[in-house]
Write an enzyme that holds these catalytic residues in place. Structure first.
Site, PDB file in Angstrom:
ATOM      1  N   CYS A 256       0.842  -1.191   0.000  1.00  0.00           N
ATOM      2  CA  CYS A 256       0.000   0.000   0.000  1.00  0.00           C
ATOM      3  C   CYS A 256       0.881   1.246   0.000  1.00  0.00           C
ATOM      4  CB  CYS A 256      -0.968   0.001   1.180  1.00  0.00           C
ATOM      5  SG  CYS A 256      -0.217  -0.294   2.803  1.00  0.00           S
ATOM      6  N   SER A 289       3.328  -2.227   4.044  1.00  0.00           N
ATOM      7  CA  SER A 289       3.262  -0.780   3.846  1.00  0.00           C
ATOM      8  C   SER A 289       4.466  -0.307   3.042  1.00  0.00           C
ATOM      9  CB  SER A 289       3.261  -0.066   5.197  1.00  0.00           C
ATOM     10  OG  SER A 289       4.555  -0.103   5.787  1.00  0.00           O
ATOM     11  N   ASP A 290       4.278   0.780   2.294  1.00  0.00           N
ATOM     12  CA  ASP A 290       5.463   1.458   1.797  1.00  0.00           C
ATOM     13  C   ASP A 290       6.234   1.947   3.020  1.00  0.00           C
ATOM     14  OD1 ASP A 290       7.368   2.635   0.210  1.00  0.00           O
ATOM     15  OD2 ASP A 290       5.950   3.712  -1.047  1.00  0.00           O
ATOM     16  N   CYS A 291       7.511   2.175   2.853  1.00  0.00           N
ATOM     17  CA  CYS A 291       8.372   2.325   4.022  1.00  0.00           C
ATOM     18  C   CYS A 291       8.043   3.566   4.830  1.00  0.00           C
ATOM     19  CB  CYS A 291       9.826   2.288   3.594  1.00  0.00           C
ATOM     20  SG  CYS A 291      10.260   0.651   2.979  1.00  0.00           S
ATOM     21  N   SER A 293       5.001   4.218   5.944  1.00  0.00           N
ATOM     22  CA  SER A 293       3.682   4.743   5.630  1.00  0.00           C
ATOM     23  C   SER A 293       2.782   4.855   6.854  1.00  0.00           C
ATOM     24  CB  SER A 293       2.988   3.850   4.588  1.00  0.00           C
ATOM     25  OG  SER A 293       3.553   4.000   3.332  1.00  0.00           O
TER      26      SER A 293
END
Length: 779
Positions: A256, A289-291, A293
């Site tokens: 995401c 998650s994107d890092c 996020s």
């Protein structure tokens, strides 16, 4: 992802750091003699999820919490080592993330062309072959202790706006192309065995879900952006590649994104994560998650009041793994405060551990891929594949007076090779790249085709920015004046377009245009312009310059880019690439702010729409444009003129609901095996062998004006045709997927009536009509 690097130290108190070396990996929990061999989670006869559940049931809450983050802690009492989830393999194994370390027995890996260039090949077979090569190298590096097995690739976001700095990472603007690329590359990477949920060679991750295509533009960044997107655009544009990635490619993971969509952070959106990705599409793996996020939607977006509320929002939405320390730091408090239950943690950890089980990470060296080692990285076969991929990625944009290919006599003449990319190395591989096996620069590639002391090299610009006075333009002009032929290699680089850096202009940077025009004016022989870039460039000045006979777009062509460019210029390879994005004129930007997510044109607001499907204004080069050194013609060999669509619902009330709104709901249609067979005869009427992409577009009945697409690609195939020969290309257009449209509520419908199929581009278009009728089963 850069923000994460400043935060990794925060998790040190609750996580064990991972040490990776070139030595063989530490013993596995379930290997012979391991501490857990007698436990059920080590029984390979059990399903991966059953093994994962048994393992999770044996962990304490504290141990489970430390498995919720990318640098997951080990469980020494069970023989489980720590694991770094974050590895990258966008177009080759990359050390962008902390999971990959080059050096020792693994000094580098094959660097294939950046994705936007590979997409230009329109060759799904090539995409899968690249994935297979990358998986060989990734698994080999894992066996040597220098990589993980969970690669957060590919990026399948739609390249919606030409300014987006990360558009280079994507397969382009078309959902059909992006979806097919996603599925092919994921299949190549994972090489799944045993069907859905079966063994994986490596685990792929489709990112960044969803409507993520703005990084930093005009004061707005991805950490604060709320993408306002219609359900229609989500359904028929932004979500299409992700659906294909999961449903057709069988991806083990989805990431995401940072942004919100319609006011909700994607990593906290239950409808997206649990509803769409898991329930509708059937993801059996994990969602990451994107890092950082999760921290972003708490700290930057202020979506929740407390850190514990943020934990609850994301875990209950369906997130399984946090790239960043947030969940490791605050999840236990969230349980103590009653925000979440242990069951929420168990569900997330079970999903990630199941993927590890499918990868064989607990089973020791007795796996199908244990033999892969340093000898399987940078192999001659992989490096030749990188050359071939680079050749196929090159697009011939202009070829006036048949300037290209250079004649054999040119090899004995003086050739000027000028421009800021003439001797490019690192710039050729784009972003999310690793350490290439070796480089072949454009200068080196061209030199190989010429005799000694016939090359005149000048940069023409101090760097790609080419800004300010004192640029060495005069030296490049003099080289062109002395040469019998001139090749100018110009374009963009990661200081112009990159993650975190969107463009404000479509023009070449600084004084590049001045340099190119001055060189062309002075040249006494033929002039060829080669553009290296990820995003489109307004090269209208060069297109209209009669002195510039040929223009090539090479994307960021990877480690072998120089060889591929030379092979095309000197005719060793006949170019067959097609543009995967529309090349707009500079003034397009004045009408379209990046923050406007609407795909469809709105004439009342002077909004011209986006991508070839909805934009009808002038272009520098249209989507699908690409010339060849030969000529092709099409003819329709076979396609039906009428099809009957069957409704699956027997009741009159549900039948009425199924066809309301001007079309049949796809959910009410019998879609199984409902395909339009299209057979196209392709003739090569020129004098050279060549590859050609057959593109089939569709336009729905006039009653579907709200869909708004001028045309949309529904199928494509690459075919090699010998000079003077013919080949038949057979495609099946899925009616429920290809001929349906999304209404304003995001409901896909198939309209009864005349559907037009358009085969080919430009002046060479064959049109065929298919009438779709309706029949109610049981009536």
């Amino acid at each position: 992802m850069q923000r994460l690097l400043l935060l990794l130290l925060a998790v040190a108190a609750v996580s064990v750091s991972i040490s990776v070396t070139a030595a063989a990996r530490a013993p596995f929990a379930c290997a012979t003699g391991g501490p857990a061999t007698s436990l059920p989670f080590c029984q390979r006869t059990l399903a991966a999820r059953a093994r994962a559940r048994d393992l999770v049931a044996r962990l304490t809450r504290a141990e489970k919490v430390r498995l919720l983050v990318n640098n997951a802690a080990g469980v020494p009492r069970l023989g489980i080592a720590g694991y770094e989830w974050w590895s990258e393999a966008l177009h080759g194994v990359s050390d962008t993330g902390p999971g990959v370390k080059f050096g020792g027995a693994f000094p580098g890996a094959t660097a294939f062309p950046q994705v936007i260039g590979t997409a230009a090949s329109f060759n799904a077979t090539l995409w899968e072959l690249i994935g297979q090569a990358v998986s060989d190298e990734g698994r080999a590096m894992y066996n040597g202790g220098q990589a993980g097995l969970t690669f957060w690739s590919p990026n399948v976001n739609i390249f919606r706006d030409p300014r987006w700095g990360r558009g280079q990472e994507t397969p382009g603007e078309d959902p059909t192309v992006a979806g097919r690329y996603a599925a092919a590359y994921v299949r190549g990477l994972q090489q799944q065995q045993g069907g859905n949920g079966g063994r994986l060679k490596v685990a792929a991750c489709c990112k960044h879900f969803t409507a993520y295509d703005l990084d930093n533009w005009s004061g707005m960044d991805r950490f604060h952006f709320n993408a306002v997107v219609s359900r229609q655009d989500l359904e028929d544009t932004f979500n299409v590649p992700f659906r294909s990635c999961v449903m057709d490619g069988g991806a083990a993971s989805v990431m995401c994104s940072y942004n919100q969509v319609n006011g909700v952070p994607t990593c906290a959106d239950k409808e997206f994560l649990r509803g769409t990705i898991r329930r509708r599409w059937g993801l059996t793996g994990y969602i990451v998650s994107d890092c950082d996020s999760v921290d972003v939607f708490y700290t930057d977006q202020h979506y929740t009041k407390t850190k514990e509320d943020a934990v609850a929002a994301t875990l209950r939405a369906g997130l399984d793994l946090d790239c960043g320390p947030f969940l490791a730091l605050y999840t236990e408090n969230a349980v103590k405060q009653g925000k979440i239950a242990d069951a929420d943690i168990d569900a997330a950890v079970t999903n990630t551990v199941t993927v590890q089980m499918r990868l064989g990470m607990f089973d020791g060296a007795d796996t199908p891929f244990a033999h892969l080692g340093p000898q399987h990285v940078c192999t001659p076969a992989h490096q030749e594949l990188a050359v071939e991929a680079a050749r196929q990625s090159i697009v011939l944009l202009k070829n006036d007076r048949k300037t290209l290919p250079f004649s054999p006599a040119t090899t004995h003449l003086t050739v000027a090779v000028v421009g800021p990319h003439a001797d490019a190395t690192v710039a050729m591989i784009g972003n999310y790249a690793g350490k290439p096996c070796r480089y072949t620069t454009p200068l080196q590639g061209i030199t190989r085709y010429t005799t000694a002391r016939t090359i005149l090299h000048q940069s023409g610009c101090a760097d790609v920015a080419c800004a300010g006075a004192g640029q060495p333009i005069a030296a490049a002009v003099e080289a062109a004046r002395r040469a019998d032929a001139t090749v100018i290699v110009a374009g963009l680089d990661q200081k112009i377009e990159a993650e975190g850096l969107d463009r404000s202009s479509l023009l070449l940077p600084g004084r590049q245009e001045e340099m190119i025009s001055s060189v062309a004016k002075a040249a006494k022989g033929p002039v060829v312009l080669v553009i290296l870039s990820g995003g489109p460039v307004d090269v209208g000045f060069a297109q209209n310059d009669r002195k510039i006979g040929g223009i090539l777009w090479a994307g960021y062509p990877g480690q072998a880019g120089g060889q591929a460019i030379a092979d095309v210029i000197f005719g060793h390879h006949n170019p067959g690439g097609k543009l995967p994005v529309t090349w707009y004129p500079q003034d397009y930007l004045q009408k379209v702010p990046m923050t406007n997510m609407a795909m469809r044109a709105n004439p009342s607001k002077n909004y011209p729409g986006r991508t070839y499907r909805f934009y009808t204004g002038p272009t520098i080069h249209p989507f699908g444009h690409g010339l060849s050194y030969t000529s092709f013609t099409h003819s329709l060999a076979h396609a039906p003129s009428r099809l009957t669509l069957l409704l699956s619902s027997p009741s009159s009330s549900s039948s009425a609901a199924a066809v309301s709104g001007g079309g049949v709901r796809v959910s009410h249609a019998r879609c199984e095996e409902m395909r339009v067979p299209v057979h196209v005869e392709v003739a090569n009427v020129g004098g050279r062998d060549g590859a050609h992409t057959v593109m089939v577009y569709a336009a729905s009945p006039a009653a579907t004006g709200e869909e708004g697409a001028v045309r949309r690609l529904v199928g494509f195939e690459k075919v090699q045709v010998a000079a003077g020969g013919k080949e038949r290309v057979e495609m099946g257009i899925d009616v429920c997927e290809g001929l349906s449209v999304a209404d304003r509520n995001g409901v896909r419908r198939i309209h009864v009536g005349e559907h037009r199929l358009m085969i080919g581009d430009g002046d060479e278009v064959v049109t065929h009509s298919v009438m779709i009728g309706l029949e109610q089963i049981g009536v």
